[in-house]
Design a protein around this motif. Structure first.
Motif, PDB file in Angstrom:
ATOM      1  N   PHE A 153     -14.570  -7.153  -0.309  1.00 11.01           N
ATOM      2  CA  PHE A 153     -13.493  -7.449   0.639  1.00 11.01           C
ATOM      3  C   PHE A 153     -12.546  -8.467   0.007  1.00 11.01           C
ATOM      4  N   SER A 154     -11.254  -8.283   0.250  1.00 10.31           N
ATOM      5  CA  SER A 154     -10.279  -9.140  -0.425  1.00 10.31           C
ATOM      6  C   SER A 154     -10.329 -10.578   0.089  1.00 10.31           C
ATOM      7  N   LEU A 177     -14.521  -0.345   1.671  1.00  9.42           N
ATOM      8  CA  LEU A 177     -14.021  -1.462   0.877  1.00  9.42           C
ATOM      9  C   LEU A 177     -14.183  -1.180  -0.617  1.00  9.42           C
ATOM     10  N   ASN A 210      -5.563  -2.286  -0.301  1.00  5.95           N
ATOM     11  CA  ASN A 210      -5.555  -3.602   0.347  1.00  5.95           C
ATOM     12  C   ASN A 210      -6.555  -3.646   1.478  1.00  5.95           C
ATOM     13  N   SER A 211      -7.073  -4.845   1.697  1.00  6.63           N
ATOM     14  CA  SER A 211      -7.929  -5.008   2.865  1.00  6.63           C
ATOM     15  C   SER A 211      -7.653  -6.378   3.458  1.00  6.63           C
ATOM     16  N   CYS A 212      -7.690  -6.466   4.753  1.00  4.34           N
ATOM     17  CA  CYS A 212      -7.509  -7.779   5.382  1.00  4.34           C
ATOM     18  C   CYS A 212      -8.155  -7.783   6.756  1.00  4.34           C
ATOM     19  N   THR A 264       0.826  -1.203   0.000  1.00  6.92           N
ATOM     20  CA  THR A 264       0.000   0.000   0.000  1.00  6.92           C
ATOM     21  C   THR A 264       0.861   1.255   0.000  1.00  6.92           C
ATOM     22  N   ALA A 294      -5.194   1.136   2.832  1.00  8.35           N
ATOM     23  CA  ALA A 294      -5.308  -0.211   3.400  1.00  8.35           C
ATOM     24  C   ALA A 294      -6.317  -0.181   4.531  1.00  8.35           C
ATOM     25  N   VAL A 295      -7.176  -1.171   4.559  1.00 10.74           N
ATOM     26  CA  VAL A 295      -8.156  -1.290   5.635  1.00 10.74           C
ATOM     27  C   VAL A 295      -7.853  -2.572   6.385  1.00 10.74           C
ATOM     28  N   VAL A 298     -11.311   0.907  -1.531  1.00 15.43           N
ATOM     29  CA  VAL A 298     -10.108   0.071  -1.576  1.00 15.43           C
ATOM     30  C   VAL A 298     -10.051  -0.688  -2.887  1.00 15.43           C
TER      31      VAL A 298
END
Lengths: 598, 562
Positions: free
Chosen positions: B342-343, B304, B172-174, B165, B320-321, B307
């Motif tokens: 969502f990733s 999201l 990015n998301s996680c 990021t 990034a989340v 993102v």
């Protein structure tokens, strides 16, 4: 009474204070929970003193760690805004003043004029603002608050290495669960949410487990348990209060100016020991015991002071007559508080208050012991307050010279029980006769089950038949009773059951017919038996009386008041004892009419 | 009478011996031991007297006694006065054995003086501070095992993600999932701190931001703090702010009229601004599962969505989340449209998996090094103390117990904090007794520790409640208890203590305040106070134990009738 604990740590709290001091001055856990089931008020005053002390000490000494603290009570801060404002004002040492509109602390310098009480985020911003305020010296603060003036000059110079720690103490924290439930979790995570060095300390007499939010939303606190005060410590705390009482007793009208004279200290110790041994099985709280002691001591010491004053007057009179020496020798024998020491003789002649002799002291304690119990009965539930109680229980004049048989009854403590219930009973007797009947009828209606009405009050010719038919249905009921588990509990212990107003009127009719019909004046036009009673219970005044009793909460209305179409239902609001008295008053044997009699 | 006359001279002679012997003779121990074993001495002494044993012989007999008991006392010397009660409860024989077994290695160790020399006392204070500091920020244990720990893996992945990021401008998301106390937040902090470039970091928490409006305002605030210009929506909100609160009741909170969300367009507007900021942004959502409970999940959706639409090479900065949660099924809470954006990356953290790690953590914390200069004999001394502490069998047993109950490192931290604060010059080393005492408080504190010291009326009410419980009525009213109390006073031969109205009612209210009695139903205005139904929280055995400790015969009798 808090003043007793402000100047020093009371005995029994050394371990707790040293632990807290060690932690707070080094690396404390961000959330602590002080638990004390016995004396939470004393504990919170100890914590308050400690935090205050840390703050002042860190200000004067050049330590790198500075404290700002807020001690709030969850009872007083019952809404979010109150809570936020109280905490922020205390942390910033801001006192709202009348002149500038009682504004809350609202930031300083460029950030001033903000409202930090909007929501939790705003509160956190407020905390951050306070931290920056503390870090960048506090010039703005000095100009704004008139109360704070010292220690600011050097604050600007050495704020490079300083760390600022905020401490928020919440007393009676168990109240948060009910009053501010959505604040509980954020408060416990305050350090994490605000990214500041802020310590939250809860003080409560309830375990954290009982107020813990669901789903593990809060981290578990660092527990600090306060051990219960031992007997010696309790007595010591109570006796040290003597000195502070001495300083503040001069302003009170009730307390004799000499009641807390230092010579009487050892008598006070004796008094406290006796008081403790009598009251401690019932109350452990030091504050409650001290309250009782404060109410009793002025009366307890009064005979001694009176005897002393009478003696001085006598002395003065005789001195004026120029015969003091003869008096001194022969009056001594008759003096109640006779004493032999040379020192006391000196004091005697000089007219200085002295400690009474051992015999007198024992006599005093014995005379007053019964009144300790009545003080406990009256003061612990706060049926009356200390000043009133002390006024009521002033010992008679010359108590020490009275022979034992002439000691008035109220000294033996017999009065205490009567005075508590007395007022209530008088009120009950002042009711009109109709209201008394209504109350008894309401008690019966609330206590007896409706099924039993026919058997208790049925007066018709078909009574036999009804009873037989009922018998047919009874086995089922009996089985229910036994299968329901254990013994049957009488209804008067379980509380009143609601009844419709019709049923009340029917029972009232039976009562009036049986116990009141003879007392009425003869009215020739009612020939049929019961007709007169029927007319009586249909009167508007009966309904008015019912409504009046309901407004006095002697009858409790169960159905809602705004519904017109439904029959109103009530519950009886008087206890069994009062019902019994009322019934006796109007000549009813209540137990005969109760389904499960006592 | 006989025995009194015989006893006194011997006591007197002993006291004389005490006064005169200056050397550390075992005789010194004797009066203390006599006092500690009151059941033995009255029987023993007259026996000697009858046989006519001389005082000196008597003293020797007692001396044997003393040496025998000495070993018993040794391990308990380290007990703090506050917690002393816990260890004395064991039966004397077993504790003597145990004491010998556990204390031997330490006593044989030459390096540990029993009482700290006065010049080393400042070192102890410094050591305490060092321990507390290391507990505040627990050291990482490099677990040189066959497999890499979950936290290290998660850290690696998170670090890669954030680097993507920050350096490459990815969106990015996680989700970071792990039990409480497994170091999720620490991991995020660490990952952010290790980034080569300083991003904008926004911390949100589901505990503080109860709805999307609060969250969006907080985002705006934090953005303003870190970028220097305001993002707060000005027009409508300020109008709301300016209105003074209800003048009639200053205590009345505004009943959250603000719950009405700003229009979705507005929400999007602020969030879609984020990628256009001069620096990359990291948004950490603590208690992510609570955000999923917000109406329509609009915030999550917008975040999201932003993102997902953040493309590399379009001139925007990365975003990034990171969602942090303890809830394993969080992904199922998301709506379909949110989930699809969502990733799906889920990183897991874990608490220490083996007892070994747990004790290593304890060792690392306890043997934290002091930053200041200390005399050179201190570090080896302290190391020996920590070693002998951690080799103690009872200590290990205690750690094992705690570890099998919870793997939350916070618990270990709390326990060790108490151990550390209880180190004094008189008992300077961590010991099994201290550990046991602090575990008792910190692991799972007893709920009703005050039972045995309850005032008389209160314990009577508890007994009456137990009676009703055994009679099959779990719920009771004040009147029921009062009635059975009065009956008991009337029927029992020795009426316990006379009591009238007030005290017992106060005791009842006290028990409610202490949560010993809990109401069965919600309170209603139509029920008077004495008829509200309550339930006893206590177990029957707890009441029994309390009554036993109190030791009043009439109470015991009454209780045993149940």
């Amino acid at each position: 009474m808090d003043s007793t604990t402000t100047d020093m740590t009371p005995v029994g709290y050394e371990a707790c204070t040293s632990l807290l001091t060690t932690l707070l001055t080094s690396y404390p856990p961000p959330f602590m929970f002080v638990y004390d089931p016995e004396t939470p008020r004393l504990t919170s005053s100890v914590v308050r003193t400690l935090v205050q002390d840390l703050k002042t000490r860190s200000k004067t000494a050049g330590s790198p760690l500075k404290f700002a603290s807020a001690v709030v009570n969850a009872v007083a801060c019952f809404t979010r805004r109150l809570f936020y404002d109280t905490v922020l004002n205390a942390l910033a040492e801001w006192r709202p003043s009348w002149e500038d509109g009682c504004g809350n602390w609202s930031g300083s310098g460029s950030m001033s004029g903000q409202r930090f009480n909007e929501n939790f985020d705003a509160f956190v911003h407020g905390l951050q603002a306070i931290r920056t305020l503390l870090e960048h010296g506090s010039d703005d603060l000095t100009t704004k608050t008139s109360a704070k003036g010292k220690g600011k000059a050097k604050a600007t110079s050495n704020n490079e290495n300083e760390t600022h720690r905020l401490i928020i103490v919440i007393e009676r924290a168990e109240r948060l669960k009910d009053s501010l439930p959505d604040l509980l979790v954020p408060l416990t995570r305050l350090a994490e949410l605000s990214q500041l060095d802020v310590i939250t300390i809860f003080v409560s007499d309830v375990r954290w487990a009982d107020m813990r939010p669901s789903l593990g939303a809060s981290p578990d606190p660092y527990y600090i348990d306060i051990p219960a005060l031992s007997k010696q410590n309790t007595i010591e705390i109570m006796t040290t209060a003597f000195d502070t009482m001495a300083s503040c007793s001069s302003s009170s009208k009730l307390v004799d100016a000499e009641a807390y004279s230092p010579v009487l200290r050892s008598l006070y110790d004796q008094f406290i020991t006796t008081l403790y041994s009598i009251c401690s099985p019932f109350v452990h709280d030091v504050y409650e015991l001290m309250y009782i002691a404060a109410a009793r001591w002025p009366g307890f010491i009064l005979p001694v002071l009176e005897a002393h004053r009478a003696y001085i007057e006598e002395l003065d009179r005789l001195r004026a007559d120029g015969r003091s020496h003869e008096f001194d020798s022969d009056h001594r024998a008759t003096e109640v508080s006779a004493h032999s020491d040379d020192e006391m003789r000196d004091h005697d002649i000089a007219g200085i208050l002295y400690l009474p002799t051992e015999d007198t002291r024992i006599r005093l304690v014995r005379l007053f012991t019964p009144s300790f119990t009545s003080a406990l009965e009256g003061l612990y539930p706060r049926l009356t307050h200390a000043a009133d109680w002390a006024r009521e229980h002033i010992p008679p004049a010359n108590l020490l010279t009275l022979p034992y048989t002439q000691i008035p009854a109220h000294m033996s403590g017999a009065l205490g029980a009567q005075t508590t219930g007395g007022a209530h009973r008088r009120d009950i007797h002042a009711f009109p006769r109709t209201s008394q009947f209504i109350l008894v009828a309401a008690f019966l209606a609330s206590t007896n089950s409706p099924k039993s009405d026919m058997r208790m009050f049925g007066r018709g010719t078909d009574e036999r038949a009804k009873r037989r038919r009922r018998k047919g249905g009874s086995p089922r009921k009996a089985r229910e009773g036994t299968g329901g588990g254990g013994i049957k509990i009488p209804q008067r212990l379980l509380g009143p059951t609601p009844f419709p107003v019709d049923r009340l009127l029917a029972i009232l009719g039976v009562l009036l017919e049986e116990y009141d019909a003879e007392t009425r004046p003869q009215v020739p036009q009612f020939a049929i038996p019961g007709e007169y009673t029927d007319m009586e219970i249909a009167r508007v005044s009966i309904h008015a009386a019912i409504m009046e009793l309901a407004s006095m909460r002697l009858l409790i209305r169960v159905s809602s008041a705004d519904r017109v179409d439904a029959t109103p239902t009530f519950k009886c609001g008087i206890s069994y004892d009062i019902a019994l008295q009322l019934a006796r008053e109007i000549g009813i044997v209540l137990n005969d009419l109760l389904w499960d009699s006592v | 009478m006989d025995c009194v006359e015989i006893v006194t001279p011997s006591r007197a002679s002993l006291r004389i011996a005490n006064h005169h012997s200056t050397a550390a003779s075992p005789l010194l121990q004797q009066p203390r031991i006599r006092a500690s074993t009151p059941t033995r001495s009255p029987q023993a002494l007259p026996k000697y007297g009858r046989r006519g044993v001389s005082p000196s012989k008597k003293a020797r007999l007692a001396l044997d006694d003393a040496t025998q008991l000495e070993s018993n006392e040794t391990p308990q010397d380290g007990t703090e006065p506050v917690f002393g009660g816990t260890t004395h409860l064991r039966s004397s024989v077993s504790s003597r054995r145990k004491g010998k077994a556990t204390w031997r290695p330490l006593a044989s160790d030459e390096a540990l003086p029993r009482i700290l020399p006065s010049e080393l006392e400042p070192c102890l204070e410094l050591q305490k501070r060092a321990i507390l500091k290391s507990l505040q920020n627990l050291p990482d244990i490099d677990e040189n095992d066959e497999h890499v720990s979950a936290n290290a893996t998660a850290y690696g992945q998170l670090n890669d993600l954030l680097k993507g990021t920050v350096l490459r401008g990815e969106g990015n998301s996680c989700l970071l999932i792990g039990p409480r106390g497994s170091g999720k937040t620490r991991l995020v902090e660490k990952a952010i701190a290790s980034l080569p470039e300083r991003p904008i970091v926004i911390h949100l928490s589901g505990h503080a931001q109860h709805n999307d409006r609060l969250a969006i305002r907080e985002i705006a605030w934090q953005l303003a703090q870190q970028t220097g210009h305001s993002f707060l929506p000005s027009e409508g909100d300020n109008a709301v702010e300016e209105t003074p609160p209800d003048p009639e009741n200053p205590f009345l909170d505004e009943p959250e009229p603000n719950i009405v969300l700003p229009p979705p367009a507005h929400l999007l507007a602020l969030i879609s601004v984020i990628p256009t900021l001069p620096r990359p942004t990291i948004i950490a959502l603590d208690a992510f599962d609570l955000f999923a409970a917000h109406p329509r999940q609009s915030l999550l959706y917008c975040l999201l969505d932003t993102v997902q639409s953040c493309r590399v090479g379009t001139g925007t900065k990365g975003i990034a989340v990171i969602g942090i949660t303890t809830r394993v099924d969080t992904i199922n809470l998301l709506e379909k449209r949110v989930k699809s954006r969502f990733s799906g990356r889920m990183l897991r953290t874990a608490c220490p998996g083996r007892l070994h790690h747990w004790t290593e953590l304890a060792r690392a914390a306890l043997s934290a090094s002091i930053s200041q200069d200390v005399p050179e004999e201190w570090p080896p001394l302290w190391k020996a103390a920590v070693d002998s502490f951690l080799h103690d069998a009872t200590v290990m047993e205690n750690f094992k117990e705690t570890f099998s109950l919870t793997r939350d490192v916070q618990t270990l931290r709390r326990i060790l904090t108490t151990v550390a604060t209880n180190l004094t010059a008189a008992s300077p080393y961590p010991s099994a007794v201290k550990l046991a005492a602090s575990t008792g408080i910190q692991r799972c504190p007893p709920r009703f520790s005050f039972l045995a010291s309850l005032p008389y009326p209160a314990i009577c009410l508890c007994i009456a409640a137990v009676h009703y419980q055994t009679a099959g009525h779990d719920a009771f009213t004040f009147e029921m208890l009062h009635e059975s109390f009065r009956d008991q006073v009337r029927t029992s031969q020795s009426a316990p203590i006379q009591i009238e109205g007030g005290g017992i009612g106060m005791a009842f209210e006290r028990l409610i305040a202490l949560r010993v009695f809990t109401p069965v139903a919600a309170s209603s205005s139509s029920t008077t106070r004495e008829f509200v139904l309550y339930r006893l929280v206590l177990d029957r055995n707890e009441v029994k134990r309390a009554v036993g400790v109190m030791g009043q015969t009439n109470l015991k009798k009454w209780f045993s009738k149940a």
